[in-house]
Design a protein around this motif. Structure first.
Motif, short mmCIF file in Angstrom:
data_model
loop_
_atom_site.label_atom_id
_atom_site.label_comp_id
_atom_site.label_asym_id
_atom_site.label_seq_id
_atom_site.Cartn_x
_atom_site.Cartn_y
_atom_site.Cartn_z
N PRO A 206 1.03 -1.13 -0.21
CA PRO A 206 0.06 0.03 -0.01
C PRO A 206 0.96 1.12 0.00
O PRO A 206 2.02 1.24 0.51
CB PRO A 206 -0.90 -0.17 1.36
N CYS A 207 0.52 2.27 -0.55
CA CYS A 207 1.22 3.42 -0.77
C CYS A 207 1.74 4.27 0.19
O CYS A 207 2.73 4.83 0.48
CB CYS A 207 0.77 4.29 -2.12
N GLY A 208 0.79 4.27 1.35
CA GLY A 208 1.27 4.96 2.65
C GLY A 208 0.85 6.33 2.41
O GLY A 208 0.98 7.33 3.35
N ALA A 209 0.75 6.85 1.32
CA ALA A 209 0.40 8.25 1.18
C ALA A 209 -1.15 8.67 0.68
O ALA A 209 -1.58 10.10 0.92
CB ALA A 209 1.16 8.96 -0.15
N CYS A 210 -1.98 7.82 0.37
CA CYS A 210 -3.40 8.30 0.10
C CYS A 210 -4.27 8.40 1.44
O CYS A 210 -3.77 7.92 2.43
CB CYS A 210 -3.83 7.14 -0.89
N CYS B 131 -4.71 4.88 3.09
CA CYS B 131 -3.65 4.56 3.81
C CYS B 131 -3.37 5.19 5.34
O CYS B 131 -3.20 4.93 6.21
CB CYS B 131 -2.25 4.73 3.07
N CYS C 239 -6.64 0.78 -0.38
CA CYS C 239 -5.38 1.63 -1.05
C CYS C 239 -5.74 1.45 -2.52
O CYS C 239 -5.40 0.39 -2.83
CB CYS C 239 -4.24 1.52 -0.43
N ASN D 93 -3.50 2.21 -4.80
CA ASN D 93 -2.18 2.12 -5.30
C ASN D 93 -1.57 0.71 -4.99
O ASN D 93 -0.27 0.59 -5.19
CB ASN D 93 -1.36 3.25 -4.93
ZN LIG Z 1 -2.41 4.14 -0.33
#
Ligand SMILES: [Zn+2]
Ligand SMILES: [Zn+2]
Length: 352
Positions: A101-105, A108, A116, A118
């Motif tokens: 998972p991107c951790g930025a959206c 997340c 997520c 991404n």
């Molecule tokens: Zn994400």
């Protein structure tokens, strides 16, 4: 390494979706990933949708050729240099299908990594479990207790996690009643989880084989209903209690109307089936009967760990039929059999 691959997507029911390729390169891992040597991979109903290309638009890159399978179990074979925590080579594990998972959206950031947009999904939008090795994300990898066989564990990583999380989403208390509508692979697990949660359980299916199977479980349902011979009006007349929530674990469209009618006013209906057609919902079910209709997808790693604990502590069962990688055509043929019940798994490792 040996593994199955989808080389082109096809919606033809007579096509053979997979080839067995003996020379797939072992995938490289990054410093933050694990490499898993696969022991057993579950065969999920979603595989047919993947083979038709229904998830290709969600893939970050062209997924073909794609290794199927999103219920992996096996041993940790390599640990990336920056992976912290408990992981050691040889550890027995299973993996939820989502990774990176991107951790930025916004999902997340809100802790809902399952949503997520991404991330990659093993066996769904990226390479999966039906080959000797698979890349895994430590975040969604779960250690297996020694008492849990790979054969029993594999189905828990999609079917088990999905149905367990859907029961939590129904927000029931012990003593209340739930209908599990569709007691195939997911549903037969759902019946058992619901029973050990202290719920009264109605198992519904339109086929007799799965209904017969759930009656032989250590934690059988209180009532079984064959929806092809018992119309919902007759079912309501004979049920000794009201159904507070229903979980729909089938793609069969008639099941949706059946479940909505079976559920008491102000109750909850949780959808985990994935029919190709829009699901039929009469407005009166929402307006006059005040039902809450919601969906559920897979589970978080925390819920998955809890589910595995419940499964082992209560000695729940997964009824499996095991196939070798070479037998995948027979497996697919068997999915169309009238008498099919329980869960199919593919044994990938030759030696345990
Ligand atoms: Zn994400
Ligand atoms: Zn699945």
């Amino acid at each position: 390494m040996r593994g199955l691959q989808i080389v082109h997507f096809s919606s033809s029911p007579s096509s053979h979706p997979y080839i067995l390729n003996p020379r797939i390169p072992v995938p490289p891992i990054t410093s933050s990933q694990l490499l898993i040597k696969i022991a057993v991979a579950g065969y999920c109903h979603t595989e047919t949708m993947v083979a038709r290309g229904e998830f290709a638009r969600m893939a970050l890159h062209d997924p073909l050729p794609q290794i199927p399978g999103h219920e992996p179990t096996g041993w940790v074979a390599a640990v990336g240099s920056e992976v912290g925590g408990e992981w050691e080579v040889g550890m027995r594990v299973g993996c939820l299908n989502y990774r990176n998972p991107c951790g930025a959206c916004e999902e997340c950031k809100a802790g809902r990594v399952l949503y997520c947009p991404n991330m990659q999904m093993a066996g769904v939008t990226a390479d999966g479990a039906m080959a000797e090795y698979m890349v895994a994300d430590p975040l969604t990898t779960v250690r297996l207790p020694p008492s849990l066989t790979f054969e029993s564990a594999a189905p828990l990583f999609c079917a088990g996690a999905t149905i367990y999380a859907s029961l939590l989403k129904a927000s029931l208390s012990p003593g209340q009643a739930v209908a599990i509508v569709g007691v195939g692979a997911l549903g037969h697990l759902g019946v058992q989880f619901a029973k050990v949660m202290g719920l009264r359980v109605v198992a519904v299916d339109s086929r007799s084989a799965p209904l017969e199977l759930v009656q032989t479980l250590r934690h059988p349902p209180d009532i079984t209903l064959n929806s092809s011979t018992t119309p919902v009006s007759a079912a309501l007349a004979q049920l000794p209690f009201q159904v507070d929530a229903s979980i729909i674990a089938t793609d069969a469209l008639p099941a949706y109307d059946y479940a909505l009618n079976l559920t008491r006013r102000h109750g909850t209906v949780v959808v985990v089936g994935q029919p190709g057609e829009p699901i039929p919902v009469q407005y009166g079910m929402l307006v006059f009967r005040d039902l809450t209709l919601r969906g559920s997808v897979l589970s978080s790693p925390e819920v998955c760990r809890e589910m595995i604990k419940v499964f082992t502590e209560h000695e729940l069962e997964v009824r499996t039929k095991v196939y070798a990688l070479e037998e995948v055509d027979a497996l697919i043929e068997d999915t169309h059999r009238e008498g099919m019940a329980g869960k199919m798994v593919v044994r990938v490792a030759e030696v345990f």
